[in-house]
Scaffold this active site. Structure first.
Site, PDB file in Angstrom:
ATOM      1  N   LYS A  76       0.809  -1.225   0.000  1.00  0.00           N
ATOM      2  CA  LYS A  76       0.000   0.000   0.000  1.00  0.00           C
ATOM      3  C   LYS A  76       0.840   1.273   0.000  1.00  0.00           C
ATOM      4  O   LYS A  76       0.419   2.302  -0.512  1.00  0.00           O
ATOM      5  CB  LYS A  76      -0.905   0.036   1.233  1.00  0.00           C
ATOM      6  CG  LYS A  76      -2.150  -0.799   1.116  1.00  0.00           C
ATOM      7  CD  LYS A  76      -3.018  -0.560   2.342  1.00  0.00           C
ATOM      8  CE  LYS A  76      -4.283  -1.383   2.292  1.00  0.00           C
ATOM      9  NZ  LYS A  76      -5.201  -1.034   3.379  1.00  0.00           N
ATOM     10  N   ASP A 113     -10.002   3.416   2.111  1.00  0.00           N
ATOM     11  CA  ASP A 113     -10.149   3.028   3.529  1.00  0.00           C
ATOM     12  C   ASP A 113     -10.613   4.230   4.344  1.00  0.00           C
ATOM     13  O   ASP A 113     -11.392   4.086   5.295  1.00  0.00           O
ATOM     14  CB  ASP A 113      -8.807   2.553   4.113  1.00  0.00           C
ATOM     15  CG  ASP A 113      -8.425   1.166   3.630  1.00  0.00           C
ATOM     16  OD1 ASP A 113      -9.327   0.384   3.291  1.00  0.00           O
ATOM     17  OD2 ASP A 113      -7.215   0.875   3.590  1.00  0.00           O
ATOM     18  N   GLY A 139      -0.461   1.863  13.337  1.00  0.00           N
ATOM     19  CA  GLY A 139      -0.038   1.202  12.106  1.00  0.00           C
ATOM     20  C   GLY A 139      -0.710   1.831  10.894  1.00  0.00           C
ATOM     21  O   GLY A 139      -1.184   2.975  10.936  1.00  0.00           O
ATOM     22  N   THR A 163       3.974   0.487  20.951  1.00  0.00           N
ATOM     23  CA  THR A 163       5.298   1.064  20.689  1.00  0.00           C
ATOM     24  C   THR A 163       5.129   2.582  20.613  1.00  0.00           C
ATOM     25  O   THR A 163       4.659   3.122  19.606  1.00  0.00           O
ATOM     26  CB  THR A 163       5.874   0.510  19.363  1.00  0.00           C
ATOM     27  OG1 THR A 163       5.757  -0.912  19.385  1.00  0.00           O
ATOM     28  CG2 THR A 163       7.317   0.917  19.171  1.00  0.00           C
ATOM     29  N   ARG A 166       6.234   4.859  17.653  1.00  0.00           N
ATOM     30  CA  ARG A 166       5.408   4.833  16.427  1.00  0.00           C
ATOM     31  C   ARG A 166       4.251   5.820  16.539  1.00  0.00           C
ATOM     32  O   ARG A 166       3.886   6.482  15.571  1.00  0.00           O
ATOM     33  CB  ARG A 166       4.838   3.435  16.200  1.00  0.00           C
ATOM     34  CG  ARG A 166       5.682   2.585  15.307  1.00  0.00           C
ATOM     35  CD  ARG A 166       4.956   1.304  14.987  1.00  0.00           C
ATOM     36  NE  ARG A 166       4.543   1.234  13.597  1.00  0.00           N
ATOM     37  CZ  ARG A 166       3.776   0.243  13.114  1.00  0.00           C
ATOM     38  NH1 ARG A 166       3.364  -0.712  13.904  1.00  0.00           N
ATOM     39  NH2 ARG A 166       3.447   0.248  11.830  1.00  0.00           N
ATOM     40  N   LEU A 234     -11.973  -1.679  14.181  1.00  0.00           N
ATOM     41  CA  LEU A 234     -11.666  -1.973  12.774  1.00  0.00           C
ATOM     42  C   LEU A 234     -11.571  -3.473  12.504  1.00  0.00           C
ATOM     43  O   LEU A 234     -11.709  -3.922  11.375  1.00  0.00           O
ATOM     44  CB  LEU A 234     -10.352  -1.288  12.365  1.00  0.00           C
ATOM     45  CG  LEU A 234     -10.503   0.078  11.689  1.00  0.00           C
ATOM     46  CD1 LEU A 234     -11.295   1.026  12.548  1.00  0.00           C
ATOM     47  CD2 LEU A 234      -9.159   0.675  11.329  1.00  0.00           C
TER      48      LEU A 234
HETATM   49  N1  LIG Z   1     -12.298  -3.003   8.650  1.00  0.00           N
HETATM   50  C1  LIG Z   1     -11.427  -2.695   7.712  1.00  0.00           C
HETATM   51  O1  LIG Z   1     -11.767  -2.357   6.569  1.00  0.00           O
HETATM   52  C2  LIG Z   1      -9.965  -2.712   8.054  1.00  0.00           C
HETATM   53  C3  LIG Z   1      -9.032  -2.023   7.265  1.00  0.00           C
HETATM   54  C4  LIG Z   1      -7.682  -2.052   7.638  1.00  0.00           C
HETATM   55  C5  LIG Z   1      -7.287  -2.772   8.765  1.00  0.00           C
HETATM   56  N2  LIG Z   1      -8.225  -3.432   9.500  1.00  0.00           N
HETATM   57  C6  LIG Z   1      -7.839  -4.183  10.711  1.00  0.00           C
HETATM   58  O2  LIG Z   1      -7.149  -3.292  11.570  1.00  0.00           O
HETATM   59  C7  LIG Z   1      -6.149  -4.000  12.303  1.00  0.00           C
HETATM   60  C8  LIG Z   1      -4.812  -3.269  12.166  1.00  0.00           C
HETATM   61  O3  LIG Z   1      -4.413  -3.262  10.811  1.00  0.00           O
HETATM   62  P1  LIG Z   1      -3.149  -2.405  10.308  1.00  0.00           P
HETATM   63  O4  LIG Z   1      -3.150  -2.489   8.834  1.00  0.00           O
HETATM   64  O5  LIG Z   1      -3.125  -1.076  10.956  1.00  0.00           O
HETATM   65  O6  LIG Z   1      -1.932  -3.286  10.890  1.00  0.00           O
HETATM   66  P2  LIG Z   1      -0.448  -2.793  11.218  1.00  0.00           P
HETATM   67  O7  LIG Z   1      -0.024  -1.680  10.346  1.00  0.00           O
HETATM   68  O8  LIG Z   1       0.364  -4.056  11.241  1.00  0.00           O
HETATM   69  O9  LIG Z   1      -0.556  -2.232  12.732  1.00  0.00           O
HETATM   70  C9  LIG Z   1      -0.859  -3.110  13.793  1.00  0.00           C
HETATM   71  C10 LIG Z   1      -1.151  -2.288  15.056  1.00  0.00           C
HETATM   72  O10 LIG Z   1      -1.563  -3.194  16.083  1.00  0.00           O
HETATM   73  C11 LIG Z   1      -0.676  -3.071  17.209  1.00  0.00           C
HETATM   74  N3  LIG Z   1      -0.491  -4.377  17.834  1.00  0.00           N
HETATM   75  C12 LIG Z   1      -0.270  -5.554  17.211  1.00  0.00           C
HETATM   76  N4  LIG Z   1      -0.142  -6.545  18.134  1.00  0.00           N
HETATM   77  C13 LIG Z   1      -0.273  -5.963  19.351  1.00  0.00           C
HETATM   78  C14 LIG Z   1      -0.229  -6.449  20.693  1.00  0.00           C
HETATM   79  N5  LIG Z   1      -0.019  -7.746  20.964  1.00  0.00           N
HETATM   80  N6  LIG Z   1      -0.407  -5.573  21.713  1.00  0.00           N
HETATM   81  C15 LIG Z   1      -0.621  -4.256  21.457  1.00  0.00           C
HETATM   82  N7  LIG Z   1      -0.657  -3.734  20.194  1.00  0.00           N
HETATM   83  C16 LIG Z   1      -0.486  -4.574  19.164  1.00  0.00           C
HETATM   84  C17 LIG Z   1       0.621  -2.550  16.622  1.00  0.00           C
HETATM   85  O11 LIG Z   1       1.392  -1.955  17.635  1.00  0.00           O
HETATM   86  P3  LIG Z   1       2.991  -1.795  17.475  1.00  0.00           P
HETATM   87  O12 LIG Z   1       3.209  -0.549  16.658  1.00  0.00           O
HETATM   88  O13 LIG Z   1       3.466  -1.670  18.882  1.00  0.00           O
HETATM   89  O14 LIG Z   1       3.481  -3.038  16.796  1.00  0.00           O
HETATM   90  C18 LIG Z   1       0.066  -1.551  15.592  1.00  0.00           C
HETATM   91  O15 LIG Z   1      -0.346  -0.373  16.211  1.00  0.00           O
HETATM   92  C19 LIG Z   1      -6.140  -5.426  11.735  1.00  0.00           C
HETATM   93  O16 LIG Z   1      -6.911  -6.240  12.586  1.00  0.00           O
HETATM   94  C20 LIG Z   1      -6.843  -5.286  10.394  1.00  0.00           C
HETATM   95  O17 LIG Z   1      -7.523  -6.470  10.001  1.00  0.00           O
HETATM   96  C21 LIG Z   1      -9.544  -3.419   9.176  1.00  0.00           C
END
Ligand SMILES: NC(=O)c1ccc[n+]([C@@H]2O[C@H](COP(=O)([O-])OP(=O)(O)OC[C@H]3O[C@@H](n4cnc5c(N)ncnc54)[C@H](OP(=O)(O)O)[C@@H]3O)[C@@H](O)[C@H]2O)c1
Length: 296
Positions: A76, A113, A139, A163, A166, A234
């Site tokens: 992306k 999005d 993220g 984190t 970030r 989300l």
């Molecule tokens: N509904 C929709 O259309 C839609 C669209 C996009 C995403 N999503 C969902 O949104 C979620 C995040 O997606 P993303 O693209 O933002 O992923 P990403 O860029 O990988 O970011 C993941 C986020 O989750 C945090 N995280 C992961 N594991 C964790 C843990 N064990 N404890 C605390 N924080 C944790 C990370 O924190 P750190 O920075 O500390 O690693 C980061 O802030 C996913 O579940 C995805 O399926 C949904």
């Protein structure tokens, strides 16, 4: 899917790695068929290596007669350097999820999005101008969330992330784009609780609660949910997360991630075709793809 694919069939698809799990082909192909459109949506797996595979893939879209493509993880952000025109919203979000091949062959990038996220909230009645928000996560999706909130006029946003650096980077980037807004990084659990008592919207943009880790939640069990507050998760699998269940018990109004997923797809469909698809049909197809119960 059209009954037969011919050289006249218009093509779009999903560029990402992996793409096999995605419900987008099913959702879009059902919408094309229902609208009687001779279009097809194809999975287009593009690995990160060898280097510049994503560049070769998007530059090849026009040559292969594609109208455009959705772009998902992990491309992306890095797809952006291969496009000639990027919308302001996609630039703010730092990510493109929809590429359109223009008539002159130029490639335009957008981020649906952001609209997918915010249109649901707006329709549910949340007011950005008077509202305040706590965003959990920093993220890729948190960037779309912040863009949606700030573009709509929200002027009070706090961000918490595991984190902290970030979250600080995220807030620094968005302060430069939206200087009129108040943005703060929240650190400890105590600060998160204090913010929870003040804001009227809490958004989970972490992956906590997502299948198979359904017993995880981005806020503590004693988070001060209150009646009239909004909780937006989300995460769409499962549809009822621990975060939403706790928020609901605390009296909050709950929004799950499925509707955002449907709408980001619908907006891409509209960008490519100039027509809005049948949202109910797309929702049903996505639910079926994920194995969830549907109403009809
Ligand atoms: N509904 C929709 O259309 C839609 C669209 C996009 C995403 N999503 C969902 O949104 C979620 C995040 O997606 P993303 O693209 O933002 O992923 P990403 O860029 O990988 O970011 C993941 C986020 O989750 C945090 N995280 C992961 N594991 C964790 C843990 N064990 N404890 C605390 N924080 C944790 C990370 O924190 P750190 O920075 O500390 O690693 C980061 O802030 C996913 O579940 C995805 O399926 C949904």
């Amino acid at each position: 899917m059209p009954e037969s694919i011919t050289p006249h069939t218009r093509k779009v698809g999903l560029i990402g790695w992996p793409v096999g799990h995605s419900g987008s082909p099913r959702m879009h192909n059902a919408a094309f068929a229902a609208a009687g459109m001779d279009w097809v949506y194809l999975p287009l797996p593009v690995p990160v290596n060898p280097k510049d595979r994503i560049g070769q893939a998007v530059r090849g879209l026009g040559a292969l007669g594609f109208q455009g493509a959705n772009v998902t993880i992990p491309h992306k952000r890095n797809v952006m350097s291969h496009l000639s025109d990027i919308s302001a919203v996609a630039r703010a979000a730092g990510a493109v999820n929809t590429v359109t091949v223009r008539d002159d062959g130029d490639l335009a990038g957008d981020n649906t999005d952001v609209w997918g996220f915010f249109s649901v909230l707006e329709e549910a009645g949340w007011s950005a101008h008077s509202g305040s928000a706590l965003v959990l996560g920093a993220g890729g999706s948190a960037r779309a969330v912040l863009t949606g909130l700030l573009e709509a006029g929200c002027r009070d946003v706090r961000v918490h992330n595991r984190t902290r650096t970030r979250a600080e980077e995220l807030v620094r980037d968005f302060r430069a784009l939206y200087p009129a807004a108040s943005m703060r990084v929240i650190g400890s659990e105590r600060e998160v609780s204090a913010a929870g008592r003040e804001v009227d919207l809490v958004v989970n943009s972490t992956s906590l609660g997502m299948d198979p880790h359904i017993d995880t939640c981005p806020v503590a069990p004693d988070f001060p949910w209150r009646s009239g507050q909004w909780a937006y998760d989300l995460v769409y699998n499962p549809p009822a997360t621990l975060f939403l269940s706790r928020a609901g018990h605390g009296g909050a109004r709950c929004i799950g991630g499925m509707e955002m997923l449907v709408r980001q797809g619908a907006r891409s469909f509209e960008i490519w075709t100039g027509r809005m698809p049948d949202l109910d049909l797309m929702r049903r197809e996505l639910n079926l793809h994920l194995g969830f119960q549907t109403d009809g």
